[in-house]
Design a protein around this motif. Structure first.
Motif, short mmCIF file in Angstrom:
data_model
loop_
_atom_site.label_atom_id
_atom_site.label_comp_id
_atom_site.label_asym_id
_atom_site.label_seq_id
_atom_site.Cartn_x
_atom_site.Cartn_y
_atom_site.Cartn_z
N THR A 199 0.82 -1.22 0.00
CA THR A 199 0.00 0.00 0.00
C THR A 199 0.85 1.27 0.00
O THR A 199 0.35 2.35 0.26
CB THR A 199 -0.94 0.01 1.23
N PRO B 95 -6.15 -4.74 1.15
CA PRO B 95 -5.01 -3.92 0.71
C PRO B 95 -4.87 -3.92 -0.81
O PRO B 95 -5.16 -4.92 -1.47
CB PRO B 95 -3.81 -4.58 1.37
N SER B 96 -4.44 -2.79 -1.35
CA SER B 96 -4.28 -2.68 -2.79
C SER B 96 -3.14 -1.73 -3.12
O SER B 96 -2.76 -0.89 -2.30
CB SER B 96 -5.57 -2.15 -3.43
N GLY C 43 2.31 2.32 6.66
CA GLY C 43 1.53 1.73 5.58
C GLY C 43 1.35 0.23 5.70
O GLY C 43 0.58 -0.35 4.96
N PRO D 5 -1.37 1.46 -5.09
CA PRO D 5 -1.93 2.82 -5.18
C PRO D 5 -2.54 3.11 -6.55
O PRO D 5 -2.23 2.44 -7.55
CB PRO D 5 -0.71 3.71 -4.93
#
Length: 542
Positions: A48, A77-78, A364, A80
Motif C-alpha cells: 500500500t 489492501p491494494s 503503511g 496505489p
C-alpha cells in the motif's frame, strides 16, 4: 522505519531492484530471499506504499505478493492509484502471485470469485499455452507439482490476457498479457513444495525480463561505506553497542572502515548474559577484533526495571529503553575525550528484525502483523538524542556473514550462533528476577552448548539454547522426592532465520546431555526438547 529503508535503497548506486509489494503473505519475504539467491538486488516494501515511493526506486520488475485477504473484503489492501499505468508506460513487468494475481485481475476488469472448490497444499498444474513467456520450454512439458493456498480464484480474464496453465481441477493457475508485460500465478513458486518454482522464477526474471545478476556482497560493502561516509559528517562521532555476535560485530567493522576512530564501541552487561559471556567476549575483542571496546556493567539497572514484569513485549521494550539510556549516559564520556558529543548510534539491525517488528503507524503496513518487537527496532523509545545508523537492515543473517568475510572479520565471530538482544529475558517466561532462574538457565545452557561443540555439531546447527520454565515439577533424585524446575532444549537449522526446522539429535547425545543437566544443575529435575519448526513457532520462546 519504512521511509528510512527506502532512502537507503534510493541512495545506493546499485542496479535497479526487483521490487516486491507485500500484501501480508507468510511467504512474502521468502520471495525476497529466493530472488536474492540469484544474485539479484531484491527489496520488499508495503503493497500500500504511495506511488512516488514505488517509482523512486525505479524497479526493473515488480512482484505483487500473496496475502490472507479476499479482494472483495472491506479494506482489502491494494496498490496505489496509477500503479498499473506507471508500470505499463515505463515497461516494468508485473508478476502477481496468488492474492497478487487476483488483485491484478480485479483492477483490470476481470472477475474474481469463490471457486467451486478450495485448493490448499500440493496440487498439479498443466501448462496449456506452449508459447508462454513465463514458463520455459522445458517447464512447459508435462505436469508439475505446485503449492496452492487460496479460496478465491479467477473466473474471468481481463482484456488481452490468456490462460497459460490450469490445475487438474480446471482452475486458472497462470495468466499472461505479454503486450502489457503483466503476469499472474495462482500458486507459490517461491516455496520448496513447488519443485520447479525457482526454475520458473529464474527463467522469468533473467531470460524474459533481462534482469542483471550482478548483485553481491562486495557491492553491498562499497555502497554501505559510501552511505556511512555521506551520513556521518567529518567531525561527527558514532557510538556502537557491541554484543560479540555476528550482526553488531560486522556492523562495527564496516563503520570503523568508513570513519575510523570516530567510532566508539561499548559492551553492556545487562545482567541477562550467558555463562561467563562478558569475560569471553571482552577477551575475543582484545585478541581478535582489534577494536577499542569499553565494558559497562549495567546489570543492576536492567534487572531493577524488569523486576515483576511478565509480559514479553513489555520486557523487550524496557530492555530497548535501558540500552538507549546507557548509550546516552556514555555520550558525555566520549565528549570529554574528543571534545564533541556523538551524534549517532550504530546498531546491527537485520532484515528479519525489521520484518518481525512491524513498523509504527504511518508506515503503511497495516495488513502485516507484529510477531514480536525486537529491542533494537520495535523496542526503541520514540525520542532519542542519538540518530540511528543501521547498515545491515536490508540483509539476512547469512548475507551478513558473507559481508563479514569481505571485511576479514574473524571466523570466531562469524560462526557464533545468534543470541537475542534481550538476552536470557526471552528465554525465561515471566519475571526474570524471580528466584534463581537466571543462574540455573546459564548453567543448563552452558552444558548444552558445550556438549554440542564436543560432538562437532556446532557449525551444523543455526542456533541452540536452553529455556527455563517457571513452574514446579515433581521428581525423584537420590531416592528422594524433589520439587524443581523443568528446562527445555531447543536447536534449529535454518538458512536465514525466517523459517527453521528442529535439529534431529542422536538419542545417545540427548541421554548424555539430560543426565549431565539433572546431575550438575541444582534445581532442575526435568528436561524437555522443543521439536517445533518455524512456523508455527518462532525461534525464541518470547
Amino acid at each position: 522505519m519504512g521511509s528510512s529503508i527506502l532512502s537507503d535503497i534510493s541512495a545506493s548506486g546499485g542496479d535497479n531492484p526487483v521490487l516486491i509489494l507485500d500484501f501480508g503473505s507468510q511467504y512474502t519475504h521468502l520471495i525476497t530471499r529466493r530472488i536474492r539467491q540469484l544474485s539479484i538486488l531484491t527489496v520488499c516494501i508495503s503493497g500500500t506504499s504511495p506511488l512516488h515511493a514505488i517509482s523512486s526506486l525505479n524497479p526493473c520488475v515488480i512482484i505483487l505478493s500473496g496475502g490472507p485477504n479476499s479482494v472483495h473484503a472491506d479494506f482489502a489492501p491494494s496498490f496505489p492509484d496509477g500503479f498499473l499505468k506507471y508500470a505499463e508506460e515505463n515497461g516494468v513487468p508485473v508478476l502477481g502471485i496468488c492474492y497478487g494475481m487476483q488483485l491484478l485481475v480485479q483492477k483490470l476488469g476481470g472477475e474474481v470469485g469463490i471457486g467451486e472448490q478450495h485448493e490448499y497444499g500440493k496440487m498439479t498444474i498443466t501448462v496449456v499455452e506452449k508459447e508462454s513467456r513465463f514458463f520455459s520450454p522445458e517447464a512447459s512439458r508435462g505436469n508439475q507439482t505446485v503449492w496452492m493456498s487460496h479460496g478465491d480464484e479467477v473466473l474471468g480474464l481481463p482484456e488481452g490476457f490468456k490462460v497459460v496453465a490450469r490445475s487438474l481441477q480446471g482452475s486458472v493457475a497462470a495468466i499472461e498479457n505479454y503486450s502489457k508485460k503483466f503476469y499472474g500465478l495462482q500458486y507459490h513458486p517461491e516455496v520448496t513444495h513447488s519443485p520447479k518454482g525457482m526454475e520458473s522464477l529464474r527463467y522469468f526474471l533473467i531470460d524474459v525480463c533481462g534482469v542483471h545478476t550482478e548483485w553481491n556482497m562486495a557491492d553491498v560493502l562499497e555502497e554501505q561505506i559510501r552511505n556511512v561516509k555521506s551520513l556521518v559528517g567529518p567531525d561527527e562521532h558514532v557510538i556502537c553497542g557491541l554484543s560479540g555476535g555476528v550482526d553488531s560485530t560486522v556492523a562495527a567493522v564496516l563503520v570503523h572502515k568508513a570513519i575510523g576512530d570516530r567510532l566508539h564501541c561499548l559492551f553492556v552487561d545487562n545482567g541477562l548474559l550467558r555463562f561467563q559471556e562478558r569475560e569471553r567476549v571482552m577477551l575475543n575483542f582484545q585478541k581478535e577484533l582489534h577494536l577499542p571496546v569499553i565494558c559497562i556493567d549495567a546489570s543492576e539497572q536492567f534487572l531493577a526495571r524488569l523486576k515483576g514484569v511478565e509480559d514479553p513485549e513489555v520486557k523487550r521494550k524496557i530492555i530497548g529503553e535501558e540500552f538507549i539510556h546507557v548509550f546516552e549516559e556514555f555520550a558525555p564520556k566520549v565528549e570529554e575525550e574528543v571534545g564533541r558529543s556523538p551524534s549517532f548510534l550504530l546498531q546491527g539491525t537485520l532484515y528479519p528484525d525489521v520484518i518481525e517488528s512491524c513498523p509504527p503507524p504511518g508506515s503503511g503496513r497495516t495488513h502485516s502483523h507484529t510477531i514480536k518487537s525486537h529491542h533494537n527496532v520495535g523496542g526503541l523509545p520514540e525520542r532519542m538524542n542519538l540518530k540511528l545508523i543501521e547498515p545491515l537492515k536490508l540483509l539476512f543473517k547469512d548475507e551478513v556473514r558473507k559481508l563479514g568475510k569481505f571485511l576479514n572479520v574473524p571466523e570466531s565471530f562469524l560462526k557464533r550462533h545468534p543470541f537475542p538482544g534481550p538476552g536470557l529475558a526471552v528465554r525465561i517466561p515471566g519475571d526474570v528476577t524471580k528466584g534463581n532462574a537466571l543462574n540455573i538457565l546459564r548453567e543448563v545452557d552452558e552444558i548444552f552448548i558445550q556438549a554440542i561443540k564436543d560432538a562437532g555439531l556446532y557449525d551444523l546447527i543455526w542456533q541452540a539454547f536452553a529455556v527455563f520454565l517457571p513452574v514446579g515439577t515433581v521428581g525423584v533424585q537420590g531416592d528422594q522426592r524433589t520439587y524443581g524446575y523443568p528446562v527445555v532444549l531447543r536447536a534449529i537449522t535454518s538458512e536465514d532465520g525466517m523459517t527453521a526446522d528442529w535439529y534431529h539429535f542422536d538419542r545417545n547425545f540427548l541421554v548424555d546431555v539430560v543426565s549431565k543437566i539433572c546431575n550438575q544443575v541444582r534445581g532442575v529435575n526435568r528436561v524437555c526438547v522443543d521439536i517445533t519448526s518455524k512456523p508455527p513457532a518462532t525461534v525464541e520462546w518470547e
